[in-house]
Design an enzyme around this catalytic site. Structure first.
Site, PDB file in Angstrom:
ATOM      1  N   VAL A  83      35.863  36.206  31.054  1.00  0.00           N
ATOM      2  CA  VAL A  83      36.704  35.618  30.010  1.00  0.00           C
ATOM      3  C   VAL A  83      37.970  35.012  30.604  1.00  0.00           C
ATOM      4  O   VAL A  83      38.433  33.955  30.171  1.00  0.00           O
ATOM      5  CB  VAL A  83      37.070  36.668  28.937  1.00  0.00           C
ATOM      6  CG1 VAL A  83      38.070  36.097  27.931  1.00  0.00           C
ATOM      7  CG2 VAL A  83      35.816  37.142  28.212  1.00  0.00           C
ATOM      8  N   CYS A  84      38.529  35.657  31.624  1.00  0.00           N
ATOM      9  CA  CYS A  84      39.826  35.248  32.165  1.00  0.00           C
ATOM     10  C   CYS A  84      39.894  33.781  32.581  1.00  0.00           C
ATOM     11  O   CYS A  84      40.878  33.104  32.260  1.00  0.00           O
ATOM     12  CB  CYS A  84      40.228  36.163  33.321  1.00  0.00           C
ATOM     13  SG  CYS A  84      40.513  37.869  32.792  1.00  0.00           S
ATOM     14  N   PRO A  85      38.874  33.247  33.304  1.00  0.00           N
ATOM     15  CA  PRO A  85      39.019  31.839  33.698  1.00  0.00           C
ATOM     16  C   PRO A  85      39.081  30.890  32.508  1.00  0.00           C
ATOM     17  O   PRO A  85      39.745  29.853  32.585  1.00  0.00           O
ATOM     18  CB  PRO A  85      37.783  31.574  34.570  1.00  0.00           C
ATOM     19  CG  PRO A  85      36.847  32.679  34.307  1.00  0.00           C
ATOM     20  CD  PRO A  85      37.686  33.851  33.916  1.00  0.00           C
ATOM     21  N   GLU A 141      40.634  31.376  29.773  1.00  0.00           N
ATOM     22  CA  GLU A 141      42.017  31.371  29.309  1.00  0.00           C
ATOM     23  C   GLU A 141      42.921  30.601  30.266  1.00  0.00           C
ATOM     24  O   GLU A 141      43.760  29.798  29.846  1.00  0.00           O
ATOM     25  CB  GLU A 141      42.524  32.806  29.161  1.00  0.00           C
ATOM     26  CG  GLU A 141      41.893  33.554  28.008  1.00  0.00           C
ATOM     27  CD  GLU A 141      42.706  34.769  27.624  1.00  0.00           C
ATOM     28  OE1 GLU A 141      42.997  34.917  26.433  1.00  0.00           O
ATOM     29  OE2 GLU A 141      43.053  35.568  28.507  1.00  0.00           O
ATOM     30  N   LEU A 142      42.785  30.843  31.562  1.00  0.00           N
ATOM     31  CA  LEU A 142      43.649  30.159  32.516  1.00  0.00           C
ATOM     32  C   LEU A 142      43.417  28.657  32.494  1.00  0.00           C
ATOM     33  O   LEU A 142      44.374  27.872  32.570  1.00  0.00           O
ATOM     34  CB  LEU A 142      43.461  30.728  33.917  1.00  0.00           C
ATOM     35  CG  LEU A 142      44.305  31.989  34.165  1.00  0.00           C
ATOM     36  CD1 LEU A 142      43.602  33.251  33.706  1.00  0.00           C
ATOM     37  CD2 LEU A 142      44.720  32.130  35.627  1.00  0.00           C
TER      38      LEU A 142
END
Length: 210
Positions: free
Chosen positions: A50-52, A54-55
């Site tokens: 999920v993190c990428p 968002e970034l």
């Protein structure tokens, strides 16, 4: 956990990767005081799923933030070397190459703890051994810090829940509208819509038109 709203944002100096390729050892939000608003957001870990998204989403909206005089800064509990490697990995391989805003390394987890987003507690057992209860990464915290270093908005999501970057922009617009016009922003307000004067007369006038 006590809210940081209305208080000075916790200060820190830590390593960070800036411009996607340069490691600095003494990054601090103090550089923005008196000059820029800051969206300071935490994400759990590098090299996750999920993190990428968002970034990249913050990067895609970076010009919208910059037009509003807002610096975007990311942070996780990974090291600056992990950040550097992830920032140099292609997007189609799960990397975040192309992200240019600063990404802070909170390897000690002290920044996440001070902002109240660390998803773990450290305790001692009956034998005096230190142990970790929970997941020692950061929740998806987001903080809007004004030019005086005061936290004006905070949002903390659990690990599986990605954020809405457009909502972060909307909150910036609301704060700046209030600062410029002295009007407060009602539910579902967005830039260009009518706001309210913070008086009984102003509220009544607003309600009479809705």
């Amino acid at each position: 956990m006590r809210s940081l709203i209305g208080k000075k944002a916790p200060r820190f100096t830590a390593p960070a990767v800036i411009k996607g390729s340069q490691i600095v050892n003494d990054f601090s939000l103090d550089q923005y005081l008196g000059d820029k608003y800051v969206i300071f957001f935490f994400y759990p870990m590098d090299f996750t799923f999920v993190c990428p998204t968002e970034l990249h989403a913050f990067q895609e909206k970076l010009k919208d933030f910059e037009q509003r005089d807002v610096a975007v800064v990311g942070c996780s509990v990974d090291s600056e070397y992990s950040h550097f490697a992830w920032l140099n990995m292609d997007r189609n391989h799960g990397g975040i190459k192309g992200v240019t805003y600063p990404v802070v390394a909170d390897f000690s987890k002290a920044i996440a703890e001070n902002f109240g987003v660390l998803a773990a507690d450290y305790e001692y057992d009956d034998d005096g051994n230190l142990y970790c209860e929970g997941n020692p990464v950061a929740y998806r915290g987001l903080f809007l810090i004004d030019k005086e270093g005061i936290v004006r908005h905070a949002l903390i999501n659990d690990l599986p829940l990605g954020r809405n970057v457009d909502e972060a922009i909307r909150v910036v617009d609301a704060l700046q509208h209030y600062e410029k016009n002295g009007e407060v922003c009602p539910a579902n307000w967005s830039k260009g819509k009518e706001a309210m004067k913070a008086t009984e007369e102003g509220v009544s006038d607003y309600l009479s038109h809705h």
